[in-house]
Scaffold this motif. Structure first.
Motif, mmCIF file in Angstrom:
data_model
loop_
_atom_site.group_PDB
_atom_site.id
_atom_site.type_symbol
_atom_site.label_atom_id
_atom_site.label_comp_id
_atom_site.label_asym_id
_atom_site.label_seq_id
_atom_site.Cartn_x
_atom_site.Cartn_y
_atom_site.Cartn_z
ATOM 1 N N UNK A 17 133.019 98.690 75.526
ATOM 2 C CA UNK A 17 132.117 100.287 75.525
ATOM 3 C C UNK A 17 130.744 99.722 75.222
ATOM 4 N N UNK A 18 130.518 98.289 75.403
ATOM 5 C CA UNK A 18 129.142 98.020 75.330
ATOM 6 C C UNK A 18 128.553 98.316 76.759
ATOM 7 N N UNK A 19 130.004 97.801 77.913
ATOM 8 C CA UNK A 19 129.285 97.437 79.336
ATOM 9 C C UNK A 19 129.427 98.709 79.672
ATOM 10 N N UNK A 20 129.749 99.937 79.194
ATOM 11 C CA UNK A 20 129.434 101.409 80.010
ATOM 12 C C UNK A 20 128.943 102.595 79.629
ATOM 13 N N UNK A 21 127.864 101.820 78.800
ATOM 14 C CA UNK A 21 126.573 102.879 77.753
ATOM 15 C C UNK A 21 125.856 102.988 79.028
ATOM 16 N N UNK A 22 125.111 101.463 79.249
ATOM 17 C CA UNK A 22 124.505 102.016 80.983
ATOM 18 C C UNK A 22 125.436 102.565 81.944
ATOM 19 N N UNK A 23 125.619 102.607 82.182
ATOM 20 C CA UNK A 23 127.151 103.363 83.067
ATOM 21 C C UNK A 23 126.575 104.604 83.379
ATOM 22 N N UNK A 24 126.471 105.273 81.841
ATOM 23 C CA UNK A 24 127.348 107.008 81.729
ATOM 24 C C UNK A 24 125.681 107.413 81.118
ATOM 25 N N UNK A 25 124.025 106.336 81.176
ATOM 26 C CA UNK A 25 123.041 106.599 80.698
ATOM 27 C C UNK A 25 122.623 106.898 83.061
ATOM 28 N N UNK A 26 123.744 105.804 84.244
ATOM 29 C CA UNK A 26 122.224 105.927 84.700
ATOM 30 C C UNK A 26 123.673 107.214 85.316
ATOM 31 N N UNK A 52 118.270 108.866 72.531
ATOM 32 C CA UNK A 52 119.001 108.391 70.727
ATOM 33 C C UNK A 52 120.426 107.700 72.201
ATOM 34 N N UNK A 53 120.640 107.987 72.508
ATOM 35 C CA UNK A 53 121.679 107.017 73.650
ATOM 36 C C UNK A 53 121.135 105.501 73.860
ATOM 37 N N UNK A 57 122.417 101.890 71.974
ATOM 38 C CA UNK A 57 122.681 100.385 72.602
ATOM 39 C C UNK A 57 122.128 99.703 72.648
ATOM 40 N N UNK A 58 120.912 99.681 72.958
ATOM 41 C CA UNK A 58 119.708 98.052 72.533
ATOM 42 C C UNK A 58 120.092 98.288 70.570
ATOM 43 N N UNK A 64 128.099 105.407 68.379
ATOM 44 C CA UNK A 64 127.138 105.786 68.685
ATOM 45 C C UNK A 64 126.402 106.260 69.884
ATOM 46 N N UNK A 65 126.147 105.567 70.177
ATOM 47 C CA UNK A 65 125.878 105.853 71.972
ATOM 48 C C UNK A 65 126.737 106.685 72.932
ATOM 49 N N UNK A 66 127.509 105.936 72.553
ATOM 50 C CA UNK A 66 128.481 106.730 73.912
ATOM 51 C C UNK A 66 128.967 108.223 72.731
ATOM 52 N N UNK A 67 128.901 107.742 71.924
ATOM 53 C CA UNK A 67 128.508 109.639 71.493
ATOM 54 C C UNK A 67 127.447 110.789 71.557
ATOM 55 N N UNK A 68 126.874 110.124 72.589
ATOM 56 C CA UNK A 68 124.677 111.194 72.310
ATOM 57 C C UNK A 68 124.960 111.097 73.660
#
Length: 78
Positions: A17-26, A52-53, A57-58, A64-68
């Motif tokens: 999940x932690x590594x997927x947040x940046x992909x979602x932001x991209x 917020x995401x 993440x940071x 919470x990041x993945x939800x946002x």
């Protein structure tokens, strides 16, 4: 033994999940760069959710990041 396996699976899923947040932001950034047709209100929501995401993440709050980020993607239709 089962407890160790469960703990290892939980740790691995948290890292995934932690590594997927940046992909979602991209993905959100790519869609935003294509100038999607959204109302000003929805565009504001998307940008706030994206911010917020990244903040979550940071801070290590990946759920919470993945939800946002997921909510932002829904508004963008991705």
């Amino acid at each position: 033994m089962k407890f160790i396996l469960a703990a290892a699976a939980l740790a691995a899923s948290s890292l995934a999940m932690a590594h997927n947040c940046p992909n979602e932001m991209k993905a959100i950034d790519a869609k935003l760069s294509s100038n999607p047709t959204l109302s000003a209100a929805d565009m504001g929501k998307v940008k706030a959710l994206r911010a917020d995401g990244e903040k979550f993440h940071k801070a290590g709050k990946h759920d919470d990041s993945m939800k946002a980020l997921g909510d932002a993607k829904k508004l963008l239709g991705i």
